[in-house]
Design a protein around this motif. Structure first.
Motif, mmCIF file in Angstrom:
data_model
loop_
_atom_site.group_PDB
_atom_site.id
_atom_site.type_symbol
_atom_site.label_atom_id
_atom_site.label_comp_id
_atom_site.label_asym_id
_atom_site.label_seq_id
_atom_site.Cartn_x
_atom_site.Cartn_y
_atom_site.Cartn_z
ATOM 1 N N LEU A 167 -7.531 -1.100 -34.381
ATOM 2 C CA LEU A 167 -6.920 -2.185 -33.627
ATOM 3 C C LEU A 167 -5.527 -1.769 -33.191
ATOM 4 C CD1 LEU A 167 -7.202 -5.433 -32.970
ATOM 5 C CD2 LEU A 167 -5.397 -5.517 -34.695
ATOM 6 N N SER A 168 -5.257 -1.826 -31.886
ATOM 7 C CA SER A 168 -3.932 -1.506 -31.371
ATOM 8 C C SER A 168 -3.182 -2.778 -31.021
ATOM 9 C CB SER A 168 -4.040 -0.616 -30.131
ATOM 10 O OG SER A 168 -4.467 0.677 -30.480
ATOM 11 N N LEU A 169 -1.920 -2.840 -31.459
ATOM 12 C CA LEU A 169 -1.032 -3.947 -31.132
ATOM 13 C C LEU A 169 -0.135 -3.521 -29.987
ATOM 14 C CD1 LEU A 169 0.101 -4.925 -34.746
ATOM 15 C CD2 LEU A 169 -1.591 -6.124 -33.348
ATOM 16 N N VAL A 170 -0.163 -4.262 -28.886
ATOM 17 C CA VAL A 170 0.724 -3.983 -27.763
ATOM 18 C C VAL A 170 1.489 -5.246 -27.419
ATOM 19 C CG1 VAL A 170 -0.798 -2.194 -26.847
ATOM 20 C CG2 VAL A 170 -0.999 -4.515 -25.983
ATOM 21 N N GLY A 171 2.633 -5.065 -26.818
ATOM 22 C CA GLY A 171 3.465 -6.193 -26.430
ATOM 23 C C GLY A 171 4.821 -5.692 -25.980
ATOM 24 N N GLY A 172 5.568 -6.558 -25.354
ATOM 25 C CA GLY A 172 6.884 -6.193 -24.873
ATOM 26 C C GLY A 172 7.887 -6.028 -25.998
ATOM 27 N N SER A 173 9.079 -5.562 -25.670
ATOM 28 C CA SER A 173 10.148 -5.413 -26.653
ATOM 29 C C SER A 173 10.486 -6.761 -27.271
ATOM 30 C CB SER A 173 11.392 -4.821 -25.973
ATOM 31 O OG SER A 173 12.453 -4.709 -26.881
ATOM 32 N N GLY A 174 10.617 -6.774 -28.594
ATOM 33 C CA GLY A 174 10.993 -8.007 -29.280
ATOM 34 C C GLY A 174 9.845 -8.912 -29.644
ATOM 35 N N THR A 175 8.596 -8.471 -29.405
ATOM 36 C CA THR A 175 7.446 -9.326 -29.735
ATOM 37 C C THR A 175 7.006 -9.163 -31.190
ATOM 38 O OG1 THR A 175 5.950 -7.636 -28.829
ATOM 39 C CG2 THR A 175 6.569 -9.461 -27.377
ATOM 40 N N GLY A 176 7.654 -8.282 -31.926
ATOM 41 C CA GLY A 176 7.414 -8.204 -33.360
ATOM 42 C C GLY A 176 6.204 -7.392 -33.776
ATOM 43 N N LYS A 177 5.899 -6.337 -33.036
ATOM 44 C CA LYS A 177 4.735 -5.516 -33.386
ATOM 45 C C LYS A 177 4.963 -4.768 -34.701
ATOM 46 C CE LYS A 177 5.216 -3.310 -29.508
ATOM 47 N NZ LYS A 177 6.379 -4.092 -29.006
ATOM 48 N N THR A 178 6.091 -4.065 -34.791
ATOM 49 C CA THR A 178 6.383 -3.326 -36.017
ATOM 50 C C THR A 178 6.658 -4.276 -37.174
ATOM 51 O OG1 THR A 178 7.229 -1.413 -34.785
ATOM 52 C CG2 THR A 178 7.927 -1.622 -37.067
#
Length: 284
Positions: free
Chosen positions: A45-56
């Motif tokens: 499963l890959s998590l993608v999103g813009g900066s600041g979306t809290g992926k890490t």
């Protein structure tokens, strides 16, 4: 064990009604709001999103290094913070820059988590570390080198060996190909794909690299508007109407990746049959 891509099983990680709120001088900053996500055994499963979306941040919460403000994170039926040291071996983590200990050589870096348990003789620990070193494609002659003597690609491989030393069923990857040249990134993706198949790993990956995303993922989850707005195959995700998805997947690099999707070079488990129904946007 050999895992067949696409044969995802029972839920391994369940995230429900998760809120992440950071206190700042300007007031509370909401990162996640009522975020739901299920990660099934055997998938990538890959998590993608813009900066600041809290992926890490989400990876760290699955690992138990951070705790949500509200809601629950469950790994193998338990909250990460409730794991004993031995049970914590259920999750391996590859940090973006490797996070190797500069004072340790390669073999001692790999062996470190196993040594911390203090239950195995040192000879057995060294043997296990050597097996993992070779499993990630490095020759035993590198065992005594210090991290300062390694290339960027070698650092990632050593860090991956350390993440796998406890044979975890769940592997978390934070930007696994960041900083690698195209050839090095391709080689690392090949390594990860092989380990996923042979070890039956469940993998959760944060990446901004579209080539890595399409090369490895069996499912994609998009973070936007403080939550997971859609999770599914590439076709499902790209069909979802949202400004971030349009910009991310249909920009210049996204279009090149889409060409790979349409010409069939993207794995079928990621692309999905043309007639598939759209993925559910409700992760409950």
């Amino acid at each position: 064990m050999t895992f067949t891509p696409g044969a995802a099983g029972a839920p391994l990680v369940e995230i429900r009604n998760l809120w992440t709120v950071f206190q700042t001088p300007d007031g509370d900053q909401v990162v996640h709001r009522d975020l739901d996500l299920t990660i099934r055994r055997g998938e990538v499963l890959s998590l993608v999103g813009g900066s600041g979306t809290g992926k890490t941040v989400l990876l760290r919460q699955i690992l138990g290094l951070e705790h949500p403000s509200k809601g629950t994170v469950s790994v193998l039926g338990r909250a990460p913070g409730q794991f004993s040291a031995k049970a914590a071996a259920n999750v391996g983590m590859l940090f973006q820059h490797g996070a190797l200990f500069s004072a340790f050589n390669v073999l001692d870096n790999i062996a470190f988590p196993l040594r911390e348990l203090k239950v195995l003789p040192d000879e057995l620990i060294r043997d296990a570390a050597l097996v993992k070193l070779q499993m990630v494609g490095l020759d035993p002659k590198h065992a005594t080198k210090s991290p300062a003597d390694l290339s960027g690609g070698m650092i990632k491989r050593v860090a991956l060996a350390r993440a796998l030393i406890m044979d975890p069923p769940l592997l978390l990857l934070d930007e696994p190909t960041a900083g690698l040249d195209p050839e090095g990134a391709d080689g690392f993706c090949d390594l990860l794909r092989g380990l996923h198949r042979e070890l039956g790993l469940t993998v959760v990956m944060v990446t901004h690299d579209l080539d890595t995303l399409f090369d490895l993922s069996t499912r994609i989850a998009v973070l936007a508007d403080h939550k997971v707005i859609v999770a599914g195959t590439a076709r499902d995700v790209i069909a979802y109407p949202h400004p971030f998805i349009h910009e991310y997947f249909l920009g210049g690099r996204g279009k090149r990746a889409m060409e790979a999707l349409h010409d069939g070079s993207v794995p079928a488990s990621l692309a999905g049959p043309a007639g598939d129904a759209p993925a559910s946007h409700n992760e409950r």
